[in-house]
Design a protein around this motif. Structure first.
Motif, PDB file in Angstrom:
ATOM      1  N   UNK A   1      16.481  14.063  81.027  1.00 41.54           N
ATOM      2  CA  UNK A   1      15.537  13.263  80.237  1.00 41.54           C
ATOM      3  C   UNK A   1      14.212  13.116  80.977  1.00 41.54           C
ATOM      4  N   UNK A   2      13.114  13.218  80.230  1.00 34.49           N
ATOM      5  CA  UNK A   2      11.816  12.883  80.812  1.00 34.49           C
ATOM      6  C   UNK A   2      11.755  11.361  80.920  1.00 34.49           C
ATOM      7  N   UNK A   3      10.809  10.816  81.714  1.00 39.78           N
ATOM      8  CA  UNK A   3      10.679   9.352  81.780  1.00 39.78           C
ATOM      9  C   UNK A   3      10.496   8.732  80.386  1.00 39.78           C
ATOM     10  N   UNK A   4       9.706   9.400  79.515  1.00 37.50           N
ATOM     11  CA  UNK A   4       9.486   8.860  78.166  1.00 37.50           C
ATOM     12  C   UNK A   4      10.782   8.848  77.360  1.00 37.50           C
ATOM     13  N   UNK A   5      11.525   9.947  77.459  1.00 35.29           N
ATOM     14  CA  UNK A   5      12.785  10.012  76.704  1.00 35.29           C
ATOM     15  C   UNK A   5      13.778   8.971  77.217  1.00 35.29           C
TER      16      UNK A   5
END
Lengths: 670, 193
Positions: free
Chosen positions: A245-249
């Motif tokens: 996961x990206x930080x946003x996700x």
């Protein structure tokens, strides 16, 4: 529609210099046109497409009160818009123009039959006049253009195109199927002829792409489906399960301060080892990996084909909770106005040329493998070594045209265009890095055609590289020393050569990348005979395609080096931004129209339509067909089929086509 | 056309002969004829050298298949047909296997040999081979060394060919006579004496 009045047609026969007049009696065609029904004016001119030629048309429309114009000249592909404009300037609806092709389909192919060609030109003019007499006013339909674009492929071409579009204020989706952008250029060590470090000049661009607020970077993502048309493409993307996961996700999942920060703790614990594709499997990677330290986005990826789901990485990641081993592919729909394809290239599988021994002899490598071996960030830290024993090679043979310029069917008939130059650069690199090294370039022709390229050739020859003019016949390995014997003829010396070297570098031909064909078909783009994507016009429209709103950048259209790739990418970005900045596009008004009184609502046409442009709708208590004009391409499938004759094809109406057929079959006797 | 010189000294003349290629040295019909007989696109050769590089004859002789391809491209009929190297090809077809232009250089050589034979330009050993086949059915007839070797290996001294069945030589003669090959060989050989 304008009120009906008797047709008054003007005919203009073009000489096209001697292209037409050289094999057709233009005067006779003109005189013949004057005898045809409805023709009130006929003239000829050297070049009807020139300004005076077009003025002839506009003047004649006014002077003779014409209702339609016919130009007998070249193919409509280039000049139909020209003459439509001239017709419009003269005061008529531009669709009251008809073109007779007497060049490509006549004078050029009947060069040695003047009489026959002249008769055929008369036929063509008669048929065009018959149709022109029945032409109607048509109003093109304008559709709004989505203020967004898509770029498929994140190599230097795609990155440049996306940056240009983004900087022009256009929302741009940059789609890359691998986990990072950078493409082939990020695998190169240095670039010719300047010897810039490839990563040094590329990495800032990669970072710019990641930061640009108008660019939505979607790596590890592929195009799954394309619907729609210029201005309104609806594209379904497959975001492949990345496992990370990206930080946003992460935040969207309620994990505060989590997501992948690229720390690499997961890699330490992963027990699975596999070859790193980026290093051509000359270096290992884990099942959770990044290709190299400069990746953008700086985000790890789980290779679910080899991951054993032991969960060690999840533990190591800890509170960041960035790893989700149960992740699945996700389909995302986006809407864009235009698209640029920049899918790049792969090397031709040069092991298919068995006489050169690639994958059979350890010390025969490809040019791209050489790039990784000589690169400071590569698997050997920039020390060029022989795969067989790790020794530094002194004598290295570079085999040019390896699979290029080859008509045998195993290989590519075209010149791959950058191998000469990178082989020169490779020769320079071994002279620079290995004391006493001797490069041999085995070549047919050295094609150093770019700016400062010939000067680079001079420099490398001056540095001591030896050039042997002969294409390599075969290579044999000494089983004990693993040295290689390269056999060819020194054609300038006229003697066969047995050249013993420590290493062979094959400058392999290039071919469209795996999957480029699928992307091409999704966007309705054709390919040329050699498999590369087909531009709209090889000289005058090299970035466009025959699908409106779809453009090409970089090697996907044909082999080209970095300067040419970047130039084409900027051209494609400029072309792709035009419809978006205009905000609307005109569609040619060749739509099908349904005569609802005649339509029985059978719905057969709905299934036949290749563009999903037709639907059955309820009107006044019964079902009738309705056309979505923006989707209709005017192919005529429905109109030709409709059992009730209820479908009217604009600009290709049944009476118009019947009149053309009659004009042909009846000859001059109408 | 080449300049005539006269030094009154044949070896000096050979050394100092005019070596220019003149456009009228080219016989375009020769290229076409070679392509027709050889059934290959000889005019498409781009002189890469793969053929000579592949040739097992090249490292051992002065034979350069690439030069014959060049002569085919330029239609240099006399130069091609009078060069004795024309007969050094073993017809192994390595060049044909590897030619990147998909030409069959071997078949170009065979076509040139055909055309040379039409002009009675054939090496004596080839003609003697014709005579040997005519009389024995073999290009290389059996001999005492071979016979001894065969017996040592447990074989019949004579192989089951025309050597073992000489009655079939008549058939071979009929085939060769049909094409007039023997008479031709005899004639050329006698003229050369």
């Amino acid at each position: 529609m304008a009120e009906k009045k008797e047709a008054r047609i003007g005919v203009f026969v073009c000489h096209c210099g001697t292209n037409i007049a050289g094999s057709i009696d233009v005067e006779a065609v003109k005189e013949y046109a004057r005898t045809l029904p409805n023709v009130v004016h006929a003239d000829d001119y050297q070049y009807v497409c020139s300004t005076p030629g077009q003025t002839m048309i506009t003047d004649a429309i006014k002077e003779h009160d014409l209702t339609g114009t016919v130009v007998a000249a070249c193919s409509p592909r280039l000049h139909e818009p020209t003459f439509r404009m001239a017709t419009k300037v003269g005061g008529l609806n531009p669709f009251r123009f008809e073109m007779a092709n007497i060049r490509e389909q006549n004078s050029w192919v009947h060069m040695h039959d003047r009489e026959g060609a002249t008769e055929k030109a008369k036929d063509a003019v008669r048929i065009a006049v018959a149709k022109a007499s029945l032409l109607e006013d048509l109003i093109p339909k304008s559709v709004p253009v989505e203020h967004a674009a898509m770029v498929v492929g994140g190599g230097v071409a795609g990155m440049q195109a996306a940056l240009d579009l983004g900087n022009a204020g256009i929302k741009t989706y940059l789609i890359e199927r691998s986990p990072t952008i950078g493409g082939r250029m990020s695998q190169l060590d240095k670039t010719f002829p300047t010897l810039d470090c490839s990563q040094c000049i590329l990495t800032p661009k990669m970072v710019d792409v990641g930061r640009n607020e108008n660019i939505e970077l979607m790596t590890y993502t592929e195009v799954a489906e394309v619907e729609g048309y210029i201005g309104n493409f609806e594209i379904t993307l497959r975001k492949k399960a990345r496992g990370v996961l990206t930080p946003d996700e992460a935040e969207a999942r309620g994990i505060v301060g989590g997501g992948c920060n690229g720390c690499g703790d997961c890699v330490e614990v992963c027990p699975v080892i596999k070859g790193n594709e980026f290093e051509f499997e000359m270096a290992p990677r884990k099942a959770i990996y990044i290709y190299h330290p400069q990746v953008v986005p700086n985000l790890y990826t789980v290779d679910f084909n080899t991951c054993i789901k032991c969960g060690l990485c999840v533990e190591a990641c800890g509170e960041k909770k960035a790893i989700d081993l149960e992740m699945v592919d996700e389909l995302i729909k986006v809407k864009v106005g235009t698209a640029i394809l920049a899918t790049g290239y792969d090397l031709f599988p040069i092991e298919n040329k068995t006489e050169w021994g690639y994958k059979k002899y350890e010390n025969v490598i490809t040019g791209l493998e050489f790039e990784r071996l000589i690169c400071a960030s590569g698997p050997t830290g920039g020390h060029l070594v022989r795969p067989s024993d790790g020794e530094t090679p002194k004598k290295v043979a570079f085999v040019l045209c390896a699979g290029s310029r080859d008509n045998t069917g195993v290989g590519k008939p075209y010149c791959s265009r950058f191998c000469c130059m990178y082989s020169l650069k490779h020769a320079h690199q071994i002279i620079e890095k290995i004391p006493g090294a001797q490069p041999y370039l085995l070549y047919m022709d050295i094609r150093s055609f770019g700016k400062m390229y010939e000067e680079f050739y001079y420099r490398i020859q001056d540095e001591g590289a030896k050039f042997i003019r002969g294409r390599v016949a075969n290579i044999l390995e000494d089983p004990v020393t693993k040295n290689l014997h390269v056999f060819t003829e020194d054609t300038l010396l006229q003697r066969p050569i047995d050249l013993e070297v420590d290493m062979v570098v094959l400058a392999s031909a290039v071919q469209p990348t795996t999957g480029a064909d699928a992307v091409r078909k999704l966007f309705g783009v054709s390919c040329s005979q050699d498999g590369w994507m087909l531009e709209a016009h090889p000289k005058l429209n090299p970035c466009g395609t025959t699908t409106a709103g779809v453009f090409l950048a970089g090697v996907c259209q044909g082999p080209k080096d970095i300067p040419d790739t970047v130039a084409q990418a900027e051209g494609a970005a400029s072309a792709a931004s035009i419809p978006i900045h205009r905000g609307e596009v005109e569609l040619e008004p060749y739509f099908a129209q349904c005569n609802e009184e005649l339509c029985a609502g059978c719905g057969m046409c709905v299934n036949l339509c290749p563009y999903s442009a037709l639907a059955l709708v309820e009107k006044d208590g019964r079902k009738v067909m309705e056309v979505t004009e923006a989707k209709c391409k005017g192919c005529g499938t429905c109109g030709g089929f409709c059992p009730g004759g209820a479908i009217h094809m604009q600009h290709f109406t049944t009476p118009q086509i019947v009149a053309q057929i009659d004009a042909f079959l009846l000859g001059g006797e109408q | 056309m080449a300049m005539e010189k006269n030094y009154g000294n044949p070896s000096l003349e050979a050394k100092l002969k005019d070596r220019y290629y003149y456009s009228d040295d080219t016989n375009r019909d020769f290229t076409k004829e070679v392509e027709k007989i050889g059934r290959t696109i000889a005019h498409m050769c781009y002189q890469c050298g793969t053929c000579t590089g592949s040739c097992p004859s090249a490292p051992r002789s002065s034979y350069r298949i690439r030069l014959f391809m060049r002569r085919a491209v330029l239609g240099l009929e006399d130069e091609a047909l009078t060069d004795p190297d024309l007969w050094l090809c073993t017809t192994c077809y390595s060049c044909t296997d590897r030619c990147p232009r998909d030409i069959a250089p071997t078949d170009v050589i065979m076509a040139m040999r055909n055309l040379a034979a039409r002009r009675d330009i054939v090496p004596r050993n080839f003609l003697k081979t014709v005579q040997a086949i005519y009389t024995t059915g073999h290009g290389v007839p059996n001999n005492d060394v071979n016979r001894a070797a065969r017996v040592k290996l447990g074989l019949e001294a004579e192989p089951p060919t025309t050597h073992g069945f000489p009655e079939y030589i008549e058939g071979i003669k009929a085939i060769i006579d049909h094409y007039g090959l023997k008479d031709r060989a005899d004639k050329i050989l006698s003229e050369g004496e």
